[in-house]
Design a protein around this motif. Structure first.
Motif, mmCIF file in Angstrom:
data_model
loop_
_atom_site.group_PDB
_atom_site.id
_atom_site.type_symbol
_atom_site.label_atom_id
_atom_site.label_comp_id
_atom_site.label_asym_id
_atom_site.label_seq_id
_atom_site.Cartn_x
_atom_site.Cartn_y
_atom_site.Cartn_z
ATOM 1 N N GLY A 280 86.313 18.484 72.847
ATOM 2 C CA GLY A 280 86.616 19.389 71.754
ATOM 3 C C GLY A 280 87.634 20.414 72.224
ATOM 4 O O GLY A 280 88.826 20.122 72.324
ATOM 5 N N PRO A 281 87.165 21.603 72.586
ATOM 6 C CA PRO A 281 88.106 22.659 72.965
ATOM 7 C C PRO A 281 88.829 22.420 74.293
ATOM 8 O O PRO A 281 89.869 23.008 74.526
ATOM 9 N N TRP A 282 88.276 21.565 75.164
ATOM 10 C CA TRP A 282 88.875 21.394 76.501
ATOM 11 C C TRP A 282 89.700 20.128 76.597
ATOM 12 O O TRP A 282 89.951 19.633 77.695
ATOM 13 N N LEU A 283 90.140 19.592 75.492
ATOM 14 C CA LEU A 283 90.813 18.295 75.509
ATOM 15 C C LEU A 283 92.072 18.317 76.375
ATOM 16 O O LEU A 283 92.364 17.392 77.123
ATOM 17 N N LEU A 284 92.808 19.422 76.290
ATOM 18 C CA LEU A 284 94.058 19.532 77.060
ATOM 19 C C LEU A 284 93.782 19.479 78.554
ATOM 20 O O LEU A 284 94.531 18.861 79.324
ATOM 21 N N VAL A 285 92.655 20.097 78.955
ATOM 22 C CA VAL A 285 92.304 20.099 80.380
ATOM 23 C C VAL A 285 91.972 18.692 80.849
ATOM 24 O O VAL A 285 92.337 18.280 81.959
ATOM 25 N N VAL A 286 91.306 17.913 79.992
ATOM 26 C CA VAL A 286 90.991 16.521 80.347
ATOM 27 C C VAL A 286 92.278 15.724 80.526
ATOM 28 O O VAL A 286 92.423 14.919 81.459
ATOM 29 N N GLU A 287 93.254 15.974 79.635
ATOM 30 C CA GLU A 287 94.516 15.247 79.771
ATOM 31 C C GLU A 287 95.258 15.660 81.036
ATOM 32 O O GLU A 287 95.890 14.831 81.699
ATOM 33 N N LEU A 288 95.173 16.940 81.384
ATOM 34 C CA LEU A 288 95.781 17.383 82.640
ATOM 35 C C LEU A 288 95.110 16.700 83.828
ATOM 36 O O LEU A 288 95.782 16.304 84.796
ATOM 37 N N GLY A 289 93.777 16.534 83.764
ATOM 38 C CA GLY A 289 93.066 15.824 84.826
ATOM 39 C C GLY A 289 93.530 14.384 84.938
ATOM 40 O O GLY A 289 93.714 13.864 86.037
ATOM 41 N N PHE B 259 82.815 21.194 86.780
ATOM 42 C CA PHE B 259 82.473 20.326 87.907
ATOM 43 C C PHE B 259 83.195 18.983 87.798
ATOM 44 O O PHE B 259 83.643 18.426 88.800
ATOM 45 N N LEU B 260 83.315 18.490 86.562
ATOM 46 C CA LEU B 260 84.044 17.239 86.346
ATOM 47 C C LEU B 260 85.491 17.381 86.810
ATOM 48 O O LEU B 260 86.055 16.475 87.443
ATOM 49 N N LEU B 261 86.099 18.533 86.543
ATOM 50 C CA LEU B 261 87.485 18.740 86.968
ATOM 51 C C LEU B 261 87.573 18.871 88.487
ATOM 52 O O LEU B 261 88.519 18.364 89.098
ATOM 53 N N VAL B 262 86.576 19.522 89.093
ATOM 54 C CA VAL B 262 86.567 19.647 90.555
ATOM 55 C C VAL B 262 86.470 18.273 91.199
ATOM 56 O O VAL B 262 87.155 17.968 92.182
ATOM 57 N N ILE B 263 85.642 17.403 90.610
ATOM 58 C CA ILE B 263 85.472 16.053 91.166
ATOM 59 C C ILE B 263 86.774 15.256 91.011
ATOM 60 O O ILE B 263 87.161 14.481 91.893
ATOM 61 N N THR B 264 87.497 15.480 89.893
ATOM 62 C CA THR B 264 88.795 14.831 89.718
ATOM 63 C C THR B 264 89.758 15.256 90.807
ATOM 64 O O THR B 264 90.448 14.442 91.426
#
Lengths: 174, 102
Positions: A136-145, B64-69
């Protein structure tokens, strides 16, 4: 829940101590796997089962298997262990240990003086809630990951290739 | 009222972080340097989880998911560099690559 937290925390600290003091790389990797599994137990006891499962699957499963493969590929023998033993003299580890201990004392002192009085009850935060945040709100962060993982893939395949395996040009690019 | 005080969880994370930092400083074998980095990243993730559990917010687990990435990306690049180090210098001593034009 408390007993699980303190026991697995103790196991994590002892296994981590085993990682940083062990001269044998394979034993170090195995100690690190034990430490990561103990930290996953801490997550389960704190009520974060999604994070605990990820810790086991991604950290202990994927990253540590990568370490094991690389250590196997390097084919280190007893000479490497003897070399490590020679490097691990008290003159080497005393200074860094004192510095790390000073940092730890500062951190613990700050925590002790802070005294927030908050209690972790161990109520479960499910994967559904985490997914709602992430997509939802963190979608951009997931794409950056995802972009970070792609960059790591390209970098690893470029840096990790052996010279001479580039059959097209036969030249060493690095 | 039963439960773990948040300070104890954060103290565990601080202990793991300090152990990883000490290992990072006094080991010369690059395998152990990379493992110490993993320990430190894992300790940071543990701090996120503890804080998220204390406030009952799912953001801790998302971080934590981002840290693991990040840890996965760091491990893959670091291990590729480790293979190059072994290939070029025939050693895992990280000081062998201390000059820029190695």
């Amino acid at each position: 829940m408390e007993i699980a937290f303190y026991l697995s925390g103790l196991v994590a600290v002892l296994a981590t101590l085993g990682v940083i003091t062990n001269p044998n790389p394979v034993h170090g990797v195995l100690y690190l796997i034990v430490s990561l599994l103990a930290v996953a137990m801490v997550f389960f006891s704190l009520g974060a089962p999604f994070a605990g499962a990820l810790e086991i699957i991604v950290y202990a499963g994927a990253i540590m298997v990568l370490f094991v493969f690389v250590v196997m590929m390097l084919n280190l023998g007893q000479a490497a262990v003897a070399q490590e033993r020679a490097w691990l003299s008290p003159r080497t580890w005393l200074g860094p240990t004192l510095l790390a201990a000073a940092l730890l004392l500062t951190l613990i002192g700050a925590l002790w003086r802070g005294d927030s009085g908050m209690l972790v009850q161990g109520d479960v935060l499910s994967a559904k809630q985490v997914g709602t945040i992430l997509f939802g709100p963190w979608l951009l962060v997931v794409e950056l990951g995802a972009l970070l993982l792609l960059a790591a893939l390209v970098t690893a395949s470029h840096v990790g290739r052996q010279p001479g395996s580039d059959s097209k040009t036969g030249k060493e690019a690095l | 009222m039963s439960g773990v005080p948040m300070e104890h969880g954060l103290a565990l994370a601080a202990m793991l972080f300090a152990l990883g930092l000490a290992g990072l400083m006094f080991r010369r074998n690059m395998v152990f340097v990379l493992m110490s980095l993993e320990i430190m990243l894992n300790a940071a993730g543990l701090a996120f989880i503890v804080a998220g559990a204390a406030w009952q917010q799912p953001e801790g687990q998302a971080m934590f998911l981002l840290v693991i990435t990040l840890a996965a990306a760091e491990a893959s690049v670091g291990l590729a560099l480790l293979i190059q180090l072994q290939h070029r210098f025939k050693t895992l001593d990280i000081d062998a690559a201390s000059r820029m034009r190695g």
